[in-house]
Design a protein around this motif. Structure first.
Motif, PDB file in Angstrom:
ATOM      1  N   ASN A  34      20.742 -24.924 -33.820  1.00  0.00           N
ATOM      2  CA  ASN A  34      21.070 -25.177 -32.415  1.00  0.00           C
ATOM      3  C   ASN A  34      20.319 -26.402 -31.895  1.00  0.00           C
ATOM      4  O   ASN A  34      20.884 -27.216 -31.160  1.00  0.00           O
ATOM      5  CB  ASN A  34      20.700 -23.966 -31.554  1.00  0.00           C
ATOM      6  CG  ASN A  34      21.768 -22.882 -31.629  1.00  0.00           C
ATOM      7  OD1 ASN A  34      22.869 -23.114 -32.110  1.00  0.00           O
ATOM      8  ND2 ASN A  34      21.427 -21.703 -31.154  1.00  0.00           N
ATOM      9  N   ALA A  38      21.874 -29.936 -30.576  1.00  0.00           N
ATOM     10  CA  ALA A  38      21.592 -30.445 -29.226  1.00  0.00           C
ATOM     11  C   ALA A  38      21.013 -31.863 -29.278  1.00  0.00           C
ATOM     12  O   ALA A  38      20.566 -32.389 -28.269  1.00  0.00           O
ATOM     13  CB  ALA A  38      20.624 -29.503 -28.517  1.00  0.00           C
ATOM     14  N   ASP A  59      12.482 -27.636 -28.785  1.00  0.00           N
ATOM     15  CA  ASP A  59      13.079 -28.934 -29.135  1.00  0.00           C
ATOM     16  C   ASP A  59      13.130 -29.861 -27.932  1.00  0.00           C
ATOM     17  O   ASP A  59      12.901 -29.446 -26.799  1.00  0.00           O
ATOM     18  CB  ASP A  59      14.475 -28.727 -29.749  1.00  0.00           C
ATOM     19  CG  ASP A  59      15.521 -28.234 -28.748  1.00  0.00           C
ATOM     20  OD1 ASP A  59      15.666 -28.823 -27.664  1.00  0.00           O
ATOM     21  OD2 ASP A  59      16.212 -27.242 -29.066  1.00  0.00           O
ATOM     22  N   ILE A  64      20.174 -27.056 -21.666  1.00  0.00           N
ATOM     23  CA  ILE A  64      21.339 -26.290 -21.193  1.00  0.00           C
ATOM     24  C   ILE A  64      21.262 -26.256 -19.669  1.00  0.00           C
ATOM     25  O   ILE A  64      20.181 -25.995 -19.122  1.00  0.00           O
ATOM     26  CB  ILE A  64      21.288 -24.842 -21.736  1.00  0.00           C
ATOM     27  CG1 ILE A  64      21.149 -24.847 -23.262  1.00  0.00           C
ATOM     28  CG2 ILE A  64      22.506 -24.039 -21.304  1.00  0.00           C
ATOM     29  CD1 ILE A  64      20.828 -23.490 -23.854  1.00  0.00           C
ATOM     30  N   ALA A  72      25.011 -18.789 -22.621  1.00  0.00           N
ATOM     31  CA  ALA A  72      24.619 -19.118 -23.995  1.00  0.00           C
ATOM     32  C   ALA A  72      24.265 -17.863 -24.787  1.00  0.00           C
ATOM     33  O   ALA A  72      24.390 -17.827 -26.006  1.00  0.00           O
ATOM     34  CB  ALA A  72      23.430 -20.081 -23.985  1.00  0.00           C
ATOM     35  N   THR A  78      30.467 -20.759 -26.622  1.00  0.00           N
ATOM     36  CA  THR A  78      29.950 -21.939 -27.314  1.00  0.00           C
ATOM     37  C   THR A  78      30.370 -23.205 -26.586  1.00  0.00           C
ATOM     38  O   THR A  78      31.405 -23.216 -25.915  1.00  0.00           O
ATOM     39  CB  THR A  78      30.450 -21.978 -28.780  1.00  0.00           C
ATOM     40  OG1 THR A  78      29.944 -23.148 -29.416  1.00  0.00           O
ATOM     41  CG2 THR A  78      31.968 -21.992 -28.883  1.00  0.00           C
ATOM     42  N   SER A  79      29.538 -24.236 -26.719  1.00  0.00           N
ATOM     43  CA  SER A  79      29.940 -25.525 -26.142  1.00  0.00           C
ATOM     44  C   SER A  79      30.489 -26.428 -27.244  1.00  0.00           C
ATOM     45  O   SER A  79      30.792 -27.580 -27.012  1.00  0.00           O
ATOM     46  CB  SER A  79      28.713 -26.181 -25.505  1.00  0.00           C
ATOM     47  OG  SER A  79      27.693 -26.310 -26.480  1.00  0.00           O
ATOM     48  N   LYS A  80      30.587 -25.897 -28.461  1.00  0.00           N
ATOM     49  CA  LYS A  80      30.873 -26.782 -29.593  1.00  0.00           C
ATOM     50  C   LYS A  80      32.332 -26.916 -29.979  1.00  0.00           C
ATOM     51  O   LYS A  80      32.730 -27.922 -30.559  1.00  0.00           O
ATOM     52  CB  LYS A  80      30.019 -26.342 -30.794  1.00  0.00           C
ATOM     53  CG  LYS A  80      28.536 -26.452 -30.423  1.00  0.00           C
ATOM     54  CD  LYS A  80      27.583 -25.904 -31.406  1.00  0.00           C
ATOM     55  CE  LYS A  80      26.201 -25.829 -30.746  1.00  0.00           C
ATOM     56  NZ  LYS A  80      25.227 -25.151 -31.569  1.00  0.00           N
ATOM     57  N   PHE A  95      29.245 -23.097 -34.338  1.00  0.00           N
ATOM     58  CA  PHE A  95      30.537 -23.154 -33.645  1.00  0.00           C
ATOM     59  C   PHE A  95      31.054 -21.756 -33.334  1.00  0.00           C
ATOM     60  O   PHE A  95      32.018 -21.583 -32.625  1.00  0.00           O
ATOM     61  CB  PHE A  95      31.596 -23.916 -34.463  1.00  0.00           C
ATOM     62  CG  PHE A  95      31.812 -23.344 -35.865  1.00  0.00           C
ATOM     63  CD1 PHE A  95      32.709 -22.316 -36.069  1.00  0.00           C
ATOM     64  CD2 PHE A  95      31.105 -23.844 -36.938  1.00  0.00           C
ATOM     65  CE1 PHE A  95      32.889 -21.782 -37.336  1.00  0.00           C
ATOM     66  CE2 PHE A  95      31.273 -23.315 -38.211  1.00  0.00           C
ATOM     67  CZ  PHE A  95      32.174 -22.278 -38.421  1.00  0.00           C
ATOM     68  N   ARG A  96      30.383 -20.703 -33.870  1.00  0.00           N
ATOM     69  CA  ARG A  96      30.928 -19.363 -33.707  1.00  0.00           C
ATOM     70  C   ARG A  96      30.477 -18.721 -32.402  1.00  0.00           C
ATOM     71  O   ARG A  96      31.021 -17.685 -32.005  1.00  0.00           O
ATOM     72  CB  ARG A  96      30.525 -18.488 -34.881  1.00  0.00           C
ATOM     73  CG  ARG A  96      31.027 -19.046 -36.196  1.00  0.00           C
ATOM     74  CD  ARG A  96      30.455 -18.294 -37.372  1.00  0.00           C
ATOM     75  NE  ARG A  96      30.862 -16.916 -37.391  1.00  0.00           N
ATOM     76  CZ  ARG A  96      31.751 -16.398 -38.244  1.00  0.00           C
ATOM     77  NH1 ARG A  96      32.312 -17.167 -39.141  1.00  0.00           N
ATOM     78  NH2 ARG A  96      32.052 -15.128 -38.192  1.00  0.00           N
ATOM     79  N   GLY A  97      29.465 -19.280 -31.780  1.00  0.00           N
ATOM     80  CA  GLY A  97      29.016 -18.761 -30.487  1.00  0.00           C
ATOM     81  C   GLY A  97      28.492 -17.338 -30.553  1.00  0.00           C
ATOM     82  O   GLY A  97      28.635 -16.583 -29.603  1.00  0.00           O
ATOM     83  N   ALA A  99      25.291 -16.548 -32.468  1.00  0.00           N
ATOM     84  CA  ALA A  99      23.907 -16.410 -32.938  1.00  0.00           C
ATOM     85  C   ALA A  99      22.987 -15.881 -31.836  1.00  0.00           C
ATOM     86  O   ALA A  99      22.306 -14.876 -32.029  1.00  0.00           O
ATOM     87  CB  ALA A  99      23.398 -17.744 -33.470  1.00  0.00           C
ATOM     88  N   LEU A 100      22.972 -16.539 -30.696  1.00  0.00           N
ATOM     89  CA  LEU A 100      22.031 -16.122 -29.651  1.00  0.00           C
ATOM     90  C   LEU A 100      22.335 -14.714 -29.146  1.00  0.00           C
ATOM     91  O   LEU A 100      21.430 -13.932 -28.880  1.00  0.00           O
ATOM     92  CB  LEU A 100      22.027 -17.128 -28.498  1.00  0.00           C
ATOM     93  CG  LEU A 100      21.391 -18.484 -28.821  1.00  0.00           C
ATOM     94  CD1 LEU A 100      21.464 -19.414 -27.616  1.00  0.00           C
ATOM     95  CD2 LEU A 100      19.930 -18.323 -29.245  1.00  0.00           C
ATOM     96  N   THR A 146      14.798 -27.498 -25.020  1.00  0.00           N
ATOM     97  CA  THR A 146      14.943 -26.036 -24.989  1.00  0.00           C
ATOM     98  C   THR A 146      13.863 -25.369 -25.828  1.00  0.00           C
ATOM     99  O   THR A 146      13.486 -25.875 -26.876  1.00  0.00           O
ATOM    100  CB  THR A 146      16.332 -25.652 -25.562  1.00  0.00           C
ATOM    101  OG1 THR A 146      17.325 -26.347 -24.826  1.00  0.00           O
ATOM    102  CG2 THR A 146      16.595 -24.160 -25.489  1.00  0.00           C
TER     103      THR A 146
HETATM  104  P1  ADP Z   1      26.912 -21.774 -31.406  1.00  0.00           P
HETATM  105  O1  ADP Z   1      25.753 -22.564 -31.921  1.00  0.00           O
HETATM  106  O2  ADP Z   1      27.780 -21.265 -32.498  1.00  0.00           O
HETATM  107  O3  ADP Z   1      27.672 -22.453 -30.329  1.00  0.00           O
HETATM  108  P2  ADP Z   1      24.870 -20.007 -30.340  1.00  0.00           P
HETATM  109  O4  ADP Z   1      24.916 -18.580 -29.944  1.00  0.00           O
HETATM  110  O5  ADP Z   1      23.928 -20.389 -31.403  1.00  0.00           O
HETATM  111  O6  ADP Z   1      26.344 -20.422 -30.729  1.00  0.00           O
HETATM  112  O7  ADP Z   1      24.561 -20.871 -29.037  1.00  0.00           O
HETATM  113  C1  ADP Z   1      25.412 -20.766 -27.914  1.00  0.00           C
HETATM  114  C2  ADP Z   1      25.392 -22.048 -27.088  1.00  0.00           C
HETATM  115  O8  ADP Z   1      24.114 -22.207 -26.475  1.00  0.00           O
HETATM  116  C3  ADP Z   1      25.607 -23.315 -27.883  1.00  0.00           C
HETATM  117  O9  ADP Z   1      26.989 -23.604 -28.049  1.00  0.00           O
HETATM  118  C4  ADP Z   1      24.894 -24.359 -27.046  1.00  0.00           C
HETATM  119  O10 ADP Z   1      25.733 -24.844 -26.022  1.00  0.00           O
HETATM  120  C5  ADP Z   1      23.767 -23.568 -26.376  1.00  0.00           C
HETATM  121  N1  ADP Z   1      22.480 -23.774 -27.063  1.00  0.00           N
HETATM  122  C6  ADP Z   1      21.873 -22.928 -27.911  1.00  0.00           C
HETATM  123  N2  ADP Z   1      20.689 -23.417 -28.337  1.00  0.00           N
HETATM  124  C7  ADP Z   1      20.541 -24.613 -27.750  1.00  0.00           C
HETATM  125  C8  ADP Z   1      19.518 -25.629 -27.791  1.00  0.00           C
HETATM  126  N3  ADP Z   1      18.418 -25.502 -28.517  1.00  0.00           N
HETATM  127  N4  ADP Z   1      19.719 -26.738 -27.028  1.00  0.00           N
HETATM  128  C9  ADP Z   1      20.826 -26.880 -26.258  1.00  0.00           C
HETATM  129  N5  ADP Z   1      21.812 -25.964 -26.205  1.00  0.00           N
HETATM  130  C10 ADP Z   1      21.692 -24.847 -26.927  1.00  0.00           C
END
Ligand code: ADP
Ligand code: MG
Length: 390
Positions: A34, A38, A59, A64, A72, A78-80, A95-97, A99-100, A146
């Motif tokens: 992530n 970013a 980082d 965000i 998030a 996801t923003s990807k 890209f799967r949105g 993990a978090l 972040t």
């Molecule tokens: P993904 O990476 O598959 O999009 P995540 O659950 O890992 O899904 O993260 C969700 C969203 O949170 C990301 O698409 C991103 O927009 C934002 N995000 C997560 N970690 C960070 C980071 N370290 N810096 C900026 N944005 C982040």
């Protein structure tokens, strides 16, 4: 017969966490990816007790915006990517949105972020505990970027926690993830701390010499000294990196790093192609060592084949196999006696730096070894065997 219900959001996240979050190292991988997505060029990783008690990634990426912070942490947010076309041309690691959302469902998670587009000077913080979904957003001081802090992993899923290994093992798995990722992005500075001890501090490596140094710090100076640098481009495919000379082989396939468009993968096709290229120059049962980067059109691979994304599917696997085999086969056939001679020359400063880093790691665990640290570091090839062959 039971009636059908929708599962709660918390339970669906915990089910998904079963796939994505196997151990602290999987959390480290997702958080580091992530940060790279970013656009960060400085990443700090802090661990306590093998990452189980605390795993923090800080980082200096894009951050965000306040409104997106709790989003998030939601699943499938996801923003990807936003459409199928994006999915077919992925240029981000995630890209799967999920993990978090998954991590926060099995830990106590705090995320603090400050983005350039926020009007306020401060950053914002959200906190969740085992995916209590009404995350509160509060102002807090933070530089652009972040910080994600994951505490008490699996505190609410004891069955999972039982599968964790010792602190030393969990730490070494995270360390391996950091190494893999550090080899994928020479332009990014990485630091890793465990129980307040500094383990790695890898400065950005721009020049070829600095890159050599990073590879040497991660894979051992003996590898860099006993390898050739390759760079081959053909039919839209580019392969570059370091491959070991036949004189530097290993008893296990443990020093093999292969990246496809910056993503580390383990792939049977790749392993087979490399093995074939070394077939005539290595003894049976020995394994080559390599750090290789394959770059190709993102549309010619499918990265959406595995939840942790460590596999890819090549659209033209025959072409890729041929390219890898013939490029490496040719490079190895061109090895001169001079290359082999070069391999015995060492850089004492690099050996010393590598040794220092290794002994720091050893100290964190009061490494029980039959050799003293002094003996480990002198001669350097011994330390390689002791640490890398285990
Ligand atoms: P993904 O990476 O598959 O999009 P995540 O659950 O890992 O899904 O993260 C969700 C969203 O949170 C990301 O698409 C991103 O927009 C934002 N995000 C997560 N970690 C960070 C980071 N370290 N810096 C900026 N944005 C982040
Ligand atoms: Mg992600």
């Amino acid at each position: 017969m039971h009636r059908i219900n929708f599962l709660s959001q918390r339970l669906t996240n915990q089910i998904a966490a079963g796939e994505v979050v196997e151990r602290p190292a999987s959390v480290a991988k997702e958080l580091l990816e992530n940060s790279l997505d970013a656009g960060a060029d400085r990443i700090e990783i802090d661990l306590e007790q093998g990452g189980v008690k605390l795993l923090r990634v800080k980082d200096n990426g894009s951050g965000i915006v306040k409104e997106d912070l709790s989003l998030a942490l939601s699943r499938h947010a996801t923003s990807k990517i936003s459409n199928l076309e994006d999915l077919e041309n992925i240029d981000s690691l995630g890209f799967r949105g999920e993990a978090l959302a998954s991590i926060s469902s099995v830990s106590r998670l705090v995320m603090i972020s400050k983005s350039d587009s926020d009007e306020e000077d401060n950053g914002w913080k959200v906190e969740t505990e085992g995916q209590n979904m009404d995350a509160k957003v509060e102002p807090i001081a933070h530089a652009r970027g972040t910080t994600v802090e994951v505490r008490d992993l699996f505190f609410n899923t004891p069955a999972r926690k039982k599968f964790l290994k010792t602190e030393k093992t969990e730490f070494s798995r995270i360390d391996e993830i950091v190494r893999r990722i550090a080899l994928s992005r020479f332009d990014v500075q990485f630091s890793l701390q465990h129980n307040q001890r500094s383990i790695h501090k890898l400065l950005p490596a721009k020049s070829e010499q600095e890159q050599h140094r990073r590879v040497a710090l991660i894979c051992g100076p003996a590898f860099v000294e006993s390898s050739i640098h390759v760079e081959i481009e053909r039919a839209g495919l580019r392969l570059w990196g370091w491959v070991s000379l036949p004189t530097f082989s290993r008893s296990q396939a443990d020093l093999q790093y292969f990246y496809v468009n910056g993503r580390i993968i383990r792939d049977k096709l790749v392993t087979h192609a490399v093995k074939q290229a070394y077939r005539d120059v290595l003894f049976h049962g020995r394994h080559p060592a390599y750090v290789l980067y394959l770059e190709l059109d993102p549309a010619s691979i499918d990265v959406n084949v595995h939840p942790t994304k460590h596999e890819v599917r090549f659209r033209d696997s025959g072409l890729v196999h041929d390219f890898l085999f013939s490029s490496l086969n040719k490079a190895l056939a061109e090895v001169t006696p001079q290359d082999q001679m070069q391999s015995s020359k060492g850089d004492p400063a690099l050996h010393a730096a590598y040794c220092r880093e290794r002994s720091e790691q050893a100290k964190t665990f009061m490494y029980q070894s039959p050799l003293s640290l002094k003996e480990h570091c002198q001669p350097i090839r011994l330390i390689d065997q002791v640490y890398l062959d285990q």
